[in-house]
Design a protein around this motif. Sequence first.
Motif, PDB file in Angstrom:
ATOM      1  N   THR A  73      29.202  30.992  71.101  1.00 14.29           N
ATOM      2  CA  THR A  73      28.431  32.123  70.571  1.00 14.29           C
ATOM      3  C   THR A  73      29.388  33.049  69.818  1.00 14.29           C
ATOM      4  OG1 THR A  73      28.633  33.021  72.810  1.00 14.29           O
ATOM      5  CG2 THR A  73      26.470  32.214  72.161  1.00 14.29           C
ATOM      6  N   ILE A  74      28.996  33.373  68.595  1.00 17.08           N
ATOM      7  CA  ILE A  74      29.795  34.309  67.792  1.00 17.08           C
ATOM      8  C   ILE A  74      28.838  35.199  67.010  1.00 17.08           C
ATOM      9  CG2 ILE A  74      31.486  34.594  65.930  1.00 17.08           C
ATOM     10  CD1 ILE A  74      32.411  31.750  66.382  1.00 17.08           C
ATOM     11  N   ASP A  75      29.042  36.510  67.116  1.00 14.34           N
ATOM     12  CA  ASP A  75      28.275  37.426  66.271  1.00 14.34           C
ATOM     13  C   ASP A  75      29.013  37.538  64.945  1.00 14.34           C
ATOM     14  OD1 ASP A  75      26.999  39.438  64.977  1.00 14.34           O
ATOM     15  OD2 ASP A  75      27.028  40.862  66.647  1.00 14.34           O
ATOM     16  N   ALA A  76      28.412  36.949  63.913  1.00 14.11           N
ATOM     17  CA  ALA A  76      29.081  36.913  62.607  1.00 14.11           C
ATOM     18  C   ALA A  76      29.092  38.283  61.943  1.00 14.11           C
ATOM     19  CB  ALA A  76      28.382  35.899  61.707  1.00 14.11           C
ATOM     20  N   LYS A  77      28.387  39.245  62.540  1.00  8.74           N
ATOM     21  CA  LYS A  77      28.383  40.589  61.949  1.00  8.74           C
ATOM     22  C   LYS A  77      29.263  41.549  62.743  1.00  8.74           C
ATOM     23  CE  LYS A  77      24.162  39.573  59.590  1.00  8.74           C
ATOM     24  NZ  LYS A  77      22.748  39.329  59.740  1.00  8.74           N
ATOM     25  N   ASN A  78      30.033  41.016  63.697  1.00  9.62           N
ATOM     26  CA  ASN A  78      30.967  41.809  64.488  1.00  9.62           C
ATOM     27  C   ASN A  78      32.378  41.479  63.965  1.00  9.62           C
ATOM     28  OD1 ASN A  78      33.057  41.436  66.702  1.00  9.62           O
ATOM     29  ND2 ASN A  78      31.544  42.616  67.867  1.00  9.62           N
ATOM     30  N   ALA A  79      33.254  42.493  63.836  1.00  9.77           N
ATOM     31  CA  ALA A  79      34.568  42.277  63.196  1.00  9.77           C
ATOM     32  C   ALA A  79      35.381  41.210  63.929  1.00  9.77           C
ATOM     33  CB  ALA A  79      35.338  43.596  63.142  1.00  9.77           C
ATOM     34  N   ALA A  80      35.426  41.292  65.264  1.00  8.07           N
ATOM     35  CA  ALA A  80      36.207  40.296  66.020  1.00  8.07           C
ATOM     36  C   ALA A  80      35.553  38.921  65.885  1.00  8.07           C
ATOM     37  CB  ALA A  80      36.293  40.704  67.486  1.00  8.07           C
ATOM     38  N   GLY A  81      34.225  38.915  65.858  1.00  8.74           N
ATOM     39  CA  GLY A  81      33.497  37.653  65.710  1.00  8.74           C
ATOM     40  C   GLY A  81      33.801  37.007  64.370  1.00  8.74           C
ATOM     41  N   ARG A  82      33.823  37.842  63.336  1.00 12.95           N
ATOM     42  CA  ARG A  82      34.109  37.316  61.979  1.00 12.95           C
ATOM     43  C   ARG A  82      35.517  36.726  61.925  1.00 12.95           C
ATOM     44  NH1 ARG A  82      31.181  41.058  59.524  1.00 12.95           N
ATOM     45  NH2 ARG A  82      32.942  42.471  59.301  1.00 12.95           N
ATOM     46  N   GLU A  83      36.427  37.376  62.626  1.00 14.45           N
ATOM     47  CA  GLU A  83      37.807  36.867  62.616  1.00 14.45           C
ATOM     48  C   GLU A  83      37.872  35.481  63.274  1.00 14.45           C
ATOM     49  OE1 GLU A  83      40.725  39.651  64.285  1.00 14.45           O
ATOM     50  OE2 GLU A  83      42.005  37.870  64.580  1.00 14.45           O
ATOM     51  N   VAL A  84      37.147  35.330  64.399  1.00 14.16           N
ATOM     52  CA  VAL A  84      37.108  34.024  65.083  1.00 14.16           C
ATOM     53  C   VAL A  84      36.497  32.977  64.150  1.00 14.16           C
ATOM     54  CG1 VAL A  84      36.063  32.739  67.002  1.00 14.16           C
ATOM     55  CG2 VAL A  84      36.989  35.028  67.399  1.00 14.16           C
ATOM     56  N   LEU A  85      35.439  33.398  63.472  1.00 14.34           N
ATOM     57  CA  LEU A  85      34.750  32.481  62.560  1.00 14.34           C
ATOM     58  C   LEU A  85      35.691  31.970  61.475  1.00 14.34           C
ATOM     59  CD1 LEU A  85      31.899  31.446  62.384  1.00 14.34           C
ATOM     60  CD2 LEU A  85      31.290  33.436  61.015  1.00 14.34           C
ATOM     61  N   TRP A  86      36.451  32.874  60.870  1.00 16.06           N
ATOM     62  CA  TRP A  86      37.377  32.469  59.800  1.00 16.06           C
ATOM     63  C   TRP A  86      38.480  31.555  60.336  1.00 16.06           C
ATOM     64  CZ3 TRP A  86      36.462  32.134  54.943  1.00 16.06           C
ATOM     65  CH2 TRP A  86      35.539  32.982  54.349  1.00 16.06           C
ATOM     66  N   ARG A  87      38.915  31.834  61.575  1.00 13.66           N
ATOM     67  CA  ARG A  87      39.942  30.941  62.154  1.00 13.66           C
ATOM     68  C   ARG A  87      39.365  29.551  62.357  1.00 13.66           C
ATOM     69  NH1 ARG A  87      42.654  34.135  67.129  1.00 13.66           N
ATOM     70  NH2 ARG A  87      43.844  32.187  67.323  1.00 13.66           N
ATOM     71  N   LEU A  88      38.102  29.497  62.782  1.00  8.01           N
ATOM     72  CA  LEU A  88      37.467  28.181  62.967  1.00  8.01           C
ATOM     73  C   LEU A  88      37.300  27.464  61.620  1.00  8.01           C
ATOM     74  CD1 LEU A  88      34.723  28.936  65.670  1.00  8.01           C
ATOM     75  CD2 LEU A  88      36.653  27.333  65.883  1.00  8.01           C
ATOM     76  N   ILE A  89      36.940  28.219  60.610  1.00 11.28           N
ATOM     77  CA  ILE A  89      36.742  27.618  59.275  1.00 11.28           C
ATOM     78  C   ILE A  89      38.019  26.920  58.816  1.00 11.28           C
ATOM     79  CG2 ILE A  89      36.492  28.271  56.812  1.00 11.28           C
ATOM     80  CD1 ILE A  89      34.335  30.336  57.908  1.00 11.28           C
ATOM     81  N   ARG A  90      39.160  27.519  59.147  1.00 13.28           N
ATOM     82  CA  ARG A  90      40.445  26.898  58.730  1.00 13.28           C
ATOM     83  C   ARG A  90      40.710  25.606  59.503  1.00 13.28           C
ATOM     84  NH1 ARG A  90      42.059  32.265  59.230  1.00 13.28           N
ATOM     85  NH2 ARG A  90      41.678  33.302  57.260  1.00 13.28           N
ATOM     86  N   GLU A  91      40.081  25.451  60.662  1.00 16.50           N
ATOM     87  CA  GLU A  91      40.330  24.273  61.506  1.00 16.50           C
ATOM     88  C   GLU A  91      39.289  23.163  61.307  1.00 16.50           C
ATOM     89  OE1 GLU A  91      43.041  23.964  63.243  1.00 16.50           O
ATOM     90  OE2 GLU A  91      43.651  26.007  62.727  1.00 16.50           O
ATOM     91  N   CYS A  92      38.267  23.434  60.495  1.00 17.65           N
ATOM     92  CA  CYS A  92      37.164  22.460  60.398  1.00 17.65           C
ATOM     93  C   CYS A  92      37.172  21.714  59.070  1.00 17.65           C
ATOM     94  CB  CYS A  92      35.824  23.176  60.585  1.00 17.65           C
ATOM     95  SG  CYS A  92      35.570  23.615  62.323  1.00 17.65           S
ATOM     96  N   ASP A  93      36.527  20.549  59.064  1.00 17.93           N
ATOM     97  CA  ASP A  93      36.427  19.729  57.855  1.00 17.93           C
ATOM     98  C   ASP A  93      35.138  20.020  57.090  1.00 17.93           C
ATOM     99  OD1 ASP A  93      38.744  17.789  58.382  1.00 17.93           O
ATOM    100  OD2 ASP A  93      37.614  17.751  60.261  1.00 17.93           O
ATOM    101  N   VAL A  94      34.109  20.389  57.835  1.00 17.21           N
ATOM    102  CA  VAL A  94      32.791  20.582  57.203  1.00 17.21           C
ATOM    103  C   VAL A  94      32.131  21.811  57.818  1.00 17.21           C
ATOM    104  CG1 VAL A  94      30.585  19.462  56.641  1.00 17.21           C
ATOM    105  CG2 VAL A  94      32.567  18.035  57.198  1.00 17.21           C
ATOM    106  N   LEU A  95      31.497  22.628  56.973  1.00 17.02           N
ATOM    107  CA  LEU A  95      30.636  23.706  57.466  1.00 17.02           C
ATOM    108  C   LEU A  95      29.216  23.312  57.052  1.00 17.02           C
ATOM    109  CD1 LEU A  95      31.214  27.547  57.009  1.00 17.02           C
ATOM    110  CD2 LEU A  95      28.973  26.532  57.159  1.00 17.02           C
ATOM    111  N   VAL A  96      28.337  23.182  58.017  1.00 18.45           N
ATOM    112  CA  VAL A  96      26.947  22.820  57.707  1.00 18.45           C
ATOM    113  C   VAL A  96      26.055  24.005  58.041  1.00 18.45           C
ATOM    114  CG1 VAL A  96      25.149  21.075  58.008  1.00 18.45           C
ATOM    115  CG2 VAL A  96      27.509  20.484  58.554  1.00 18.45           C
ATOM    116  N   GLU A  97      25.137  24.333  57.138  1.00 20.57           N
ATOM    117  CA  GLU A  97      24.248  25.469  57.399  1.00 20.57           C
ATOM    118  C   GLU A  97      22.880  25.238  56.768  1.00 20.57           C
ATOM    119  OE1 GLU A  97      23.141  28.142  55.089  1.00 20.57           O
ATOM    120  OE2 GLU A  97      23.867  27.048  53.329  1.00 20.57           O
TER     121      GLU A  97
END
Length: 426
Positions: free
Chosen positions: A72-96
């Motif tokens: 669970t990540i709140d993409a509208k929370n600053a700490a959440g957004r930071e986690v999200l960006w770190r995950l994006i750097r570790e992933c091959d595909v973002l599906v939405e």
Amino acid sequence: MTGTPLDGVRILDFTHVQSGPTCTQLLAWFGADVIKVERPGTGDATRQQLQDIPGVDSLYFTMLNHNKRSITIDAKNAAGREVLWRLIRECDVLVENFAPGALDRMGLTWEALQAANPGLILASVKGFGPGRYQDCKVYENVAQCAGGAASTTGWRDGLPTVSGAQIGDSGTGLHLALGIVTALYHRTQTGRGQRVDCAMQDGVLNLCRVKLRDQQRLAHGPLPEYSQFGEGVEFGESVPRAGNDSGGGQPGRILKCKGWEQDPNAYIYFITQGAVWEPICDIIGEPGWKTDPDYVTPKARLPHLNEIFTRIEAWTMKHDKLEAMEILNAYDIPCGPILSMKEIAEDEALRASGTVVEVEHPTRGPYLTVGNPIKLSANSVSITRSPLLGEHTDEILRDVLGCSDTEIAKILGSGATGAVQRVAAE
Ligand code: COA
């Protein structure tokens, strides 16, 4: 490394409802590490939709989210957004499959994603492609209507009709999965990611390809395999609804079988394939039709389809659908019983092939699902239950981002993840 086909592929799964989750579930079955990002507190809206057991993840959710992990990540929370960006750097595909513009509003623009991870593939489902409807939100039946399925399904004198098969949602999810593996293959040569966009209208139209074929055939005369041809009903400007006529050059219909008066599914689909016309005539007791010039060729038969199928139905009504199937199969006559969902759920062959699977769930108990319909000879798929909301939040922070216990505690305390669910000793 586990030796699964998509071993080593990591997917940031920002999907919800049905179309996107269908796609990422397939990739998970093939061995990708699918990390489902959900909104704290509620998660994917389908967890609560059509709930059969109060407070327990719905079958709608569980049946579309196997073999995934949930964070669970709140993409509208600053700490959440930071986690999200770190995950994006570790992933091959973002599906939405958010509504148009939602990803950009979260700050996840294609340009920013590429800058953060040039190898990232961004895969999206939207209702419509570029054009006048591009900003519209879309659900299954809207896609079936806009993609040509509804106008060509049902009866000539009835309403346009949508199908029980989820060709808009699950169909587009399948298209997207193929786009993703293609882009992954391309990336092995170029090192670069790209965008994969599937519009539900396009996906439905792709599946209605034969109807666009018929639209163009109309310019050269009536469509003789449609029942209305034999009935002398004129064709209009567009492809009409064809009831249960079969789409190809081999006329077919749904016919009553023994017990139809009580059982809504006591029917069989019967195809009068040209190659087996002679055994058909013998079975139904019309041996004269084997040589009668009005019936001897497929073309000669087209104006008589109603009469032919009425005669065949007089035979099928004497047999139950499975018995009729057995008799006809002995002569290679293509036919199929109309199976209810109850019959499918109980079908031993489907269970044995792993197409219908029983899964154990910690809060629901056992339930049935559809397993992977794509069978690879070198890789069998084991279906594991869907995750509870945020169940793997700590695990993903630790394993994927390398966070320490202190860092995890800080993130959990920041409000970025909300309360996560854990399994009570499995
Ligand atoms: N943290 C914070 N916000 C989140 C979030 C998270 N983890 N996950 C989602 N959200 C927000 C989004 O940012 C969006 O906010 P915004 O509108 O302020 O930008 C909001 O949740 C709602 O997303 P949306 O996609 O608009 O959901 P919806 O429930 O209103 O619409 C659909 C649902 C399916 C109609 C829509 O998503 C859609 O048209 N999708 C594309 C077509 C599709 O896939 N349809 C078939 C679905 S089976």
